[in-house]
Scaffold this motif. Structure first.
Motif, short mmCIF file in Angstrom:
data_model
loop_
_atom_site.label_atom_id
_atom_site.label_comp_id
_atom_site.label_asym_id
_atom_site.label_seq_id
_atom_site.Cartn_x
_atom_site.Cartn_y
_atom_site.Cartn_z
N THR A 66 -7.10 34.90 -77.94
CA THR A 66 -6.58 33.52 -77.82
C THR A 66 -7.02 32.63 -78.98
OG1 THR A 66 -8.51 32.78 -76.59
CG2 THR A 66 -6.68 33.65 -75.29
N ASP A 67 -7.67 33.21 -79.99
CA ASP A 67 -8.23 32.37 -81.06
C ASP A 67 -7.17 31.57 -81.80
OD1 ASP A 67 -10.62 33.42 -80.39
OD2 ASP A 67 -11.06 34.34 -82.34
N VAL A 68 -7.43 30.29 -81.94
CA VAL A 68 -6.55 29.44 -82.75
C VAL A 68 -7.36 28.89 -83.93
CG1 VAL A 68 -4.97 28.85 -80.91
CG2 VAL A 68 -6.99 27.45 -81.26
N ALA A 69 -6.63 28.34 -84.90
CA ALA A 69 -7.29 27.84 -86.10
C ALA A 69 -8.37 26.83 -85.73
CB ALA A 69 -6.26 27.22 -87.03
N GLY A 70 -9.41 26.79 -86.52
CA GLY A 70 -10.47 25.82 -86.29
C GLY A 70 -11.47 26.26 -85.25
N GLU B 249 -1.35 28.95 -97.88
CA GLU B 249 -0.28 29.46 -98.74
C GLU B 249 0.92 28.50 -98.72
OE1 GLU B 249 -0.89 31.80 -100.75
OE2 GLU B 249 1.15 31.95 -101.58
N VAL B 250 1.16 27.87 -97.57
CA VAL B 250 2.25 26.89 -97.49
C VAL B 250 2.02 25.79 -98.52
CG1 VAL B 250 3.24 25.06 -96.05
CG2 VAL B 250 2.80 27.32 -95.06
N PHE B 251 0.77 25.39 -98.67
CA PHE B 251 0.46 24.30 -99.60
C PHE B 251 0.61 24.70 -101.06
CE2 PHE B 251 -1.45 20.46 -97.46
CZ PHE B 251 -1.02 20.79 -96.18
N LYS C 32 -3.62 22.09 -93.39
CA LYS C 32 -4.07 23.26 -94.14
C LYS C 32 -5.38 23.75 -93.54
CE LYS C 32 -5.37 24.12 -98.89
NZ LYS C 32 -5.75 23.52 -100.14
N VAL C 33 -5.32 24.88 -92.82
CA VAL C 33 -6.53 25.33 -92.12
C VAL C 33 -6.87 26.80 -92.31
CG1 VAL C 33 -6.46 23.64 -90.24
CG2 VAL C 33 -5.19 25.78 -90.03
N GLY C 34 -5.97 27.58 -92.90
CA GLY C 34 -6.27 29.02 -92.95
C GLY C 34 -5.29 29.76 -93.84
N ARG C 35 -5.20 31.05 -93.52
CA ARG C 35 -4.47 31.97 -94.38
C ARG C 35 -3.02 31.54 -94.65
NH1 ARG C 35 -4.43 37.88 -95.47
NH2 ARG C 35 -2.42 38.64 -94.75
#
Ligand SMILES: Cc1cc2nc3c(=O)[nH]c(=O)nc-3n(C[C@H](O)[C@H](O)[C@H](O)COP(=O)(O)OP(=O)(O)OC[C@H]3O[C@@H](n4cnc5c(N)ncnc54)[C@H](O)[C@@H]3O)c2cc1C
Ligand code: SF4
Ligand code: SF4
Ligand code: FES
Lengths: 262, 336
Positions: B269-273, A74-76, A67-70
């Motif tokens: 290229t931005d990825v999560a975190g 929502e998946v959670f 769980k890291v973002g938008r």
């Protein structure tokens, strides 16, 4: 003409909680799929996120999601019995047959364990298990994923489990995955195979160690994660050089991968 | 079939065609240019020939007809997903040779790289071309070096404004019938094309890996301001991002769009975190340029760049892309 962008509904059969932010969602799915391939989890109004297949079974696939973002938040908000939209599978995936008969080392870090879980699983059920080595690392004992699998891999394969830093009460290995490579009792590193998946820095330093140990590029397999908006070779975000990670990867042999400069 | 007809007759033919097709052509937008009081020439729908700019290069290409800057793919309500509708009237696009060549590149991405893209294909099926001849090369064009100075054959008719009248090579039967109402068929008309540009580039056959890490790119880390204009004007840049929107007045309803993306701009290229690749503008320049003149060719057999020179025209930092190609050529020779 079928529209590749239209996701299909899949039922959440089970949710396995590893840590506070990482759950495995067991999703109903029937069809061809390989470890290392991925699906786009598609939540209308929130967006899509590429997620590796972390397990494959009769009538289901596992998606282990952090769980890291938008989208992943929502998946959670989804529970057993509900449906989620997914599309896939995408990418090439691992050819597990390559490793069954060979001396093999799998090095995986953090969520990087997800895409190789199917590979390790196949090795743990294979015939010659003495020459299979698995090194799995997590940030801390609280970040460990797949604890049940790890117990079972420990029984069947040569497993090294390690954490970057210990917490109170933890008694296992402490240190990066890279520091266990030189001590592997391999009979012939020149012909042995390796699979490396994890964060970019971890993969970088692991490969350096493997090569020091005597591994050749052609025998090292990696899996890459890049920004992806389609999974279909269209959006361009995942391209490196003449390769599209979503189509030609995410699994690459290192002799090819080392020519890919972001 | 060749026709040379008076401008007035040509205008009437265009008006007739406007009833059969959506005409999409370069037009002049007054005062919309980069600098105060300058114009911009961009594509728009027209209904008359007088709106069409024949005597200048358009600042933007026609690609939006196929890949709109922002395109709704789906509408979502609480329980349903509805594929977005689109304007399905046939299109007639006025384009020069280089831009017609660009279509093949877009086709390769959207139709040949992985499964067919339905949203592209449904627009693609509607596309027809009018070839605008090029009697002279414009500033920064290097189509001859790129082999795109002679148009592909699949246009309905060509247009050249000459002293004798509007010269057209008409290849489509239905359009030919229109022309016959206004004049006699003449000897063959060959669409004008240039055979030499002031700007020339040398294309390296092979680009050794060492060129990717060559210091030649460092200059652009300093000079390029990653505004992305070079991508947006390029007829062959096709990258996009997926974007889901929730309507604010009704949180249960929303849409999924794709919007144009630029590999020069932050976030590509931005990825999560917080992870991202190619943080330096010089690396982005290397990524873009080698895609245009090498990486696409390695995959699809032809260069992506068609030599229209628009990226050079538009760059606010006066970075010369054709110049970079020549530097890559030199560095490639050294690296062999
Ligand atoms: C091939 C592949 C396999 C992956 N497997 C897994 C997995 O098994 N488990 C897991 O938890 N995560 C996995 N990821 C990462 C996961 O896709 C991202 O964490 C996720 O997209 C974040 O989306 P978000 O909207 O929740 O986060 P936000 O930070 O809100 O993301 C915003 C946008 O950035 C993009 N984005 C962010 N991170 C990534 C990323 N790493 N890759 C691609 N696009 C990104 C998405 O388009 C997203 O819409 C994988 C990524 C790739 C490319
Ligand atoms: S090259 Fe020029 S137009 Fe392109 S991003 Fe850099 S500054 Fe902008
Ligand atoms: S890279 Fe520049 S010259 Fe080449 S097609 Fe694109 S805009 Fe034209
Ligand atoms: S994810 Fe869109 S091209 Fe690979």
């Amino acid at each position: 003409m079928s529209n590749a962008y239209i996701p299909f509904p899949s039922t959440i059969l089970d949710v396995i909680k590893h840590t506070a932010q990482e759950y495995t969602f067991r999703m109903s799915y029937t069809g061809d799929v390989l470890p290392g391939q991925f699906f786009e989890v598609s939540i209308p109004k929130y967006g899509e996120a590429p997620i590796s297949v972390s397990g494959i079974g009769d009538g289901y696939i596992d998606l282990t999601i952090r769980k890291v973002g938008r989208v992943t938040n929502e998946v959670f908000e989804h529970y057993v019995g509900q449906k989620m939209l997914i599309r896939g599978p995408y990418g090439n995936g691992f050819d597990t047959g390559l490793y069954l008969g060979e001396e093999t080392v799998v090095v995986a870090g953090g969520t990087g364990v997800s895409p190789v879980r199917g590979v390790i699983d196949a090795l743990s059920k294979g015939e010659s298990r003495d020459n299979k080595y698995v090194i799995v690392g997590f940030k801390s004992p609280d970040d460990m994923l797949f604890k049940d699998d790890i117990k079972q891999w420990d029984d069947t394969l040569n497993l090294t489990l390690t954490v970057d830093r210990a917490t109170e009460g933890y008694e296992g290995n402490v240190g990066l995955v890279t520091q266990y490579i030189q001590d592997l009792p391999l009979s012939d590193p020149k012909t042995a195979k390796a699979v490396v998946v994890g964060p970019p820095a971890m993969m970088h330093f692991t490969i350096i160690e493997l090569k020091k140990k005597g591994f050749v590029d052609e025998n090292i397999t990696v899996s890459y994660e890049r920004k992806m908006c389609c999974g279909l070779g269209k959006c361009g975000h995942c391209r490196i050089g003449d390769q599209y990670i979503c189509l030609d990867g995410p699994v690459f042999q290192y002799d090819k991968a080392k020519e890919l400069l972001d | 079939m060749g026709f040379v007809i008076p401008r007035a007759a040509f205008n009437q033919i265009i008006e007739t065609l406007a009833r059969r097709y959506r005409l999409y052509a370069p037009v002049r937008k007054k005062g919309a240019g980069r600098f105060l009081d300058t114009d911009v020439i961009m594509y728009d729908e027209v209904t008359t020939a007088d709106e069409i700019v024949f005597d200048a290069k358009s600042d933007y290409a026609f690609k939006e007809a196929l890949t709109p800057l922002s395109e709704v793919l789906f509408y979502f309500t609480e329980a349903t997903t509805q594929e977005a509708s689109f304007d399905n009237r046939p299109l007639l696009i006025f384009a020069r040779s280089c831009d017609m060549h660009a279509l093949k590149r877009l086709d390769q991405i959207f139709l040949e790289n992985g499964p067919e893209d339905v949203f592209y294909q449904r627009r693609r099926e509607l596309v027809n071309f009018v070839l605008m001849g090029c009697a002279n090369s414009f500033d920064n064009c290097f189509c001859v070096s790129m082999g795109t100075n002679i148009a592909p054959d699949d246009y309905l008719f060509s247009v050249d404004l000459t002293a004798e009248g509007v010269a057209c090579n008409v290849q489509d039967e239905a359009v030919a019938a229109l022309f016959k109402a206004y004049g006699e068929e003449t000897a063959d008309v060959v669409p004008a094309h240039v055979t030499e540009n002031k700007v020339k580039v040398n294309l390296p056959e092979q680009v050794p890996f060492s060129v990717r890490t060559d210091p030649l790119w460092d200059e652009y880390t300093v000079r390029c301001i990653n505004c992305g204009r070079c991508n947006f004007v390029c007829p062959t840049c096709s990258c996009w991002s997926m974007q889901d929107i929730i309507y604010t007045d009704n949180g249960n309803v929303g849409e999924r769009r794709r919007v144009g993306a630029s590999c020069m701009v932050d976030g590509f290229t931005d990825v999560a975190g917080g992870g991202s690749y190619r943080k330096k503008n010089g690396e982005r320049m290397r990524y873009k340029v080698l895609h245009k003149i090498y990486d696409h060719r390695q995959r699809f057999g032809i260069n992506m760049c068609v030599g229209c020179g628009r990226c050079d025209d538009v760059c606010p930092e006066y970075i010369s892309y054709s110049n970079i190609i020549n530097k890559v050529y030199d560095a490639s020779k050294e690296g062999e």
